[in-house]
Design a protein around this motif. Structure first.
Motif, mmCIF file in Angstrom:
data_model
loop_
_atom_site.group_PDB
_atom_site.id
_atom_site.type_symbol
_atom_site.label_atom_id
_atom_site.label_comp_id
_atom_site.label_asym_id
_atom_site.label_seq_id
_atom_site.Cartn_x
_atom_site.Cartn_y
_atom_site.Cartn_z
ATOM 1 N N LYS A 44 -34.728 13.199 -31.022
ATOM 2 C CA LYS A 44 -35.566 13.383 -29.839
ATOM 3 C C LYS A 44 -35.503 14.810 -29.298
ATOM 4 O O LYS A 44 -36.304 15.180 -28.448
ATOM 5 C CB LYS A 44 -35.149 12.416 -28.738
ATOM 6 C CG LYS A 44 -35.465 10.971 -29.051
ATOM 7 C CD LYS A 44 -34.999 10.079 -27.925
ATOM 8 C CE LYS A 44 -35.215 8.626 -28.270
ATOM 9 N NZ LYS A 44 -34.678 7.746 -27.216
ATOM 10 N N ILE A 45 -34.544 15.597 -29.757
ATOM 11 C CA ILE A 45 -34.408 16.970 -29.265
ATOM 12 C C ILE A 45 -35.535 17.810 -29.840
ATOM 13 O O ILE A 45 -35.795 17.791 -31.042
ATOM 14 C CB ILE A 45 -33.026 17.536 -29.634
ATOM 15 C CG1 ILE A 45 -31.937 16.745 -28.893
ATOM 16 C CG2 ILE A 45 -32.939 19.020 -29.298
ATOM 17 C CD1 ILE A 45 -30.528 17.105 -29.287
ATOM 18 N N LYS A 46 -36.202 18.558 -28.970
ATOM 19 C CA LYS A 46 -37.339 19.381 -29.388
ATOM 20 C C LYS A 46 -36.837 20.580 -30.191
ATOM 21 O O LYS A 46 -36.284 21.526 -29.627
ATOM 22 C CB LYS A 46 -38.123 19.880 -28.182
ATOM 23 C CG LYS A 46 -38.929 18.829 -27.483
ATOM 24 C CD LYS A 46 -39.900 19.497 -26.535
ATOM 25 C CE LYS A 46 -39.538 19.173 -25.120
ATOM 26 N NZ LYS A 46 -40.421 19.785 -24.149
ATOM 27 N N LEU A 47 -37.044 20.551 -31.482
ATOM 28 C CA LEU A 47 -36.559 21.621 -32.346
ATOM 29 C C LEU A 47 -37.293 22.934 -32.119
ATOM 30 O O LEU A 47 -36.732 24.004 -32.346
ATOM 31 C CB LEU A 47 -36.664 21.210 -33.812
ATOM 32 C CG LEU A 47 -35.807 20.004 -34.208
ATOM 33 C CD1 LEU A 47 -36.041 19.662 -35.677
ATOM 34 C CD2 LEU A 47 -34.347 20.267 -33.941
ATOM 35 N N SER A 75 -19.871 16.681 -25.946
ATOM 36 C CA SER A 75 -20.232 17.526 -24.807
ATOM 37 C C SER A 75 -21.396 18.442 -25.151
ATOM 38 O O SER A 75 -22.327 18.606 -24.355
ATOM 39 C CB SER A 75 -19.030 18.368 -24.372
ATOM 40 O OG SER A 75 -18.012 17.549 -23.881
ATOM 41 N N ILE A 76 -21.357 19.042 -26.320
ATOM 42 C CA ILE A 76 -22.441 19.929 -26.735
ATOM 43 C C ILE A 76 -23.732 19.142 -26.897
ATOM 44 O O ILE A 76 -24.794 19.575 -26.452
ATOM 45 C CB ILE A 76 -22.079 20.675 -28.037
ATOM 46 C CG1 ILE A 76 -20.897 21.616 -27.781
ATOM 47 C CG2 ILE A 76 -23.280 21.445 -28.584
ATOM 48 C CD1 ILE A 76 -20.302 22.215 -29.031
ATOM 49 N N LEU A 77 -23.646 17.979 -27.515
ATOM 50 C CA LEU A 77 -24.838 17.158 -27.702
ATOM 51 C C LEU A 77 -25.403 16.688 -26.360
ATOM 52 O O LEU A 77 -26.623 16.673 -26.177
ATOM 53 C CB LEU A 77 -24.528 15.971 -28.610
ATOM 54 C CG LEU A 77 -25.719 15.155 -29.065
ATOM 55 C CD1 LEU A 77 -26.763 16.010 -29.762
ATOM 56 C CD2 LEU A 77 -25.265 14.034 -29.979
ATOM 57 N N GLU A 78 -24.549 16.338 -25.411
ATOM 58 C CA GLU A 78 -25.018 15.937 -24.088
ATOM 59 C C GLU A 78 -25.745 17.100 -23.400
ATOM 60 O O GLU A 78 -26.768 16.891 -22.743
ATOM 61 C CB GLU A 78 -23.852 15.456 -23.231
ATOM 62 C CG GLU A 78 -23.336 14.098 -23.656
ATOM 63 C CD GLU A 78 -22.035 13.708 -22.968
ATOM 64 O OE1 GLU A 78 -21.526 14.488 -22.118
ATOM 65 O OE2 GLU A 78 -21.504 12.635 -23.292
ATOM 66 N N ASN A 83 -31.126 19.353 -21.807
ATOM 67 C CA ASN A 83 -31.965 20.551 -21.724
ATOM 68 C C ASN A 83 -33.116 20.607 -22.720
ATOM 69 O O ASN A 83 -34.047 21.399 -22.516
ATOM 70 C CB ASN A 83 -31.090 21.788 -21.886
ATOM 71 C CG ASN A 83 -30.161 21.974 -20.711
ATOM 72 O OD1 ASN A 83 -30.596 22.432 -19.664
ATOM 73 N ND2 ASN A 83 -28.928 21.573 -20.860
ATOM 74 N N PHE A 84 -33.065 19.796 -23.772
ATOM 75 C CA PHE A 84 -34.072 19.943 -24.814
ATOM 76 C C PHE A 84 -34.680 18.641 -25.317
ATOM 77 O O PHE A 84 -35.265 18.608 -26.386
ATOM 78 C CB PHE A 84 -33.478 20.697 -26.020
ATOM 79 C CG PHE A 84 -33.048 22.094 -25.691
ATOM 80 C CD1 PHE A 84 -33.996 23.096 -25.553
ATOM 81 C CD2 PHE A 84 -31.719 22.395 -25.517
ATOM 82 C CE1 PHE A 84 -33.607 24.388 -25.243
ATOM 83 C CE2 PHE A 84 -31.312 23.687 -25.202
ATOM 84 C CZ PHE A 84 -32.264 24.682 -25.068
#
Length: 86
Positions: A44-47, A75-78, A83-84
């Motif tokens: 789902k993260i906008k690449l 933590s990084i993935l959250e 944000n993206f």
């Protein structure tokens, strides 16, 4: 499954692969569910909105030989999720 290939959904898209190039991983049903949820979230993260090092990080998550994330990876993935997300 198709006649000579399988559709495989990965974090960065869907691919067609030959069944003989797939291997079964020794994960429990619960671990498989967790991996699926993680894969769905990452996809789902906008690449388009992220830089190459972040893409490399996401690709690295897909290569981990364990069905869980470390606290740092989570933590990084959250952060990326907040944000993206598309």
């Amino acid at each position: 499954m198709n006649d000579f290939s399988c559709s495989v959904q990965l974090w960065d898209g869907e691919y067609q692969v030959k069944p003989e190039n797939l291997k079964e991983l020794p994960y429990s049903n619960e671990q498989q569910k967790e991996i699926k949820e993680l894969s769905d979230l990452i996809s789902k993260i906008k690449l388009d909105d992220i830089e190459q090092p972040t893409r490399d990080f996401l690709a690295g998550l897909g290569k981990i030989n364990r069905p869980w994330l470390t606290e740092l990876e989570k933590s990084i993935l959250e952060f990326l999720e907040k944000n993206f997300l598309s």
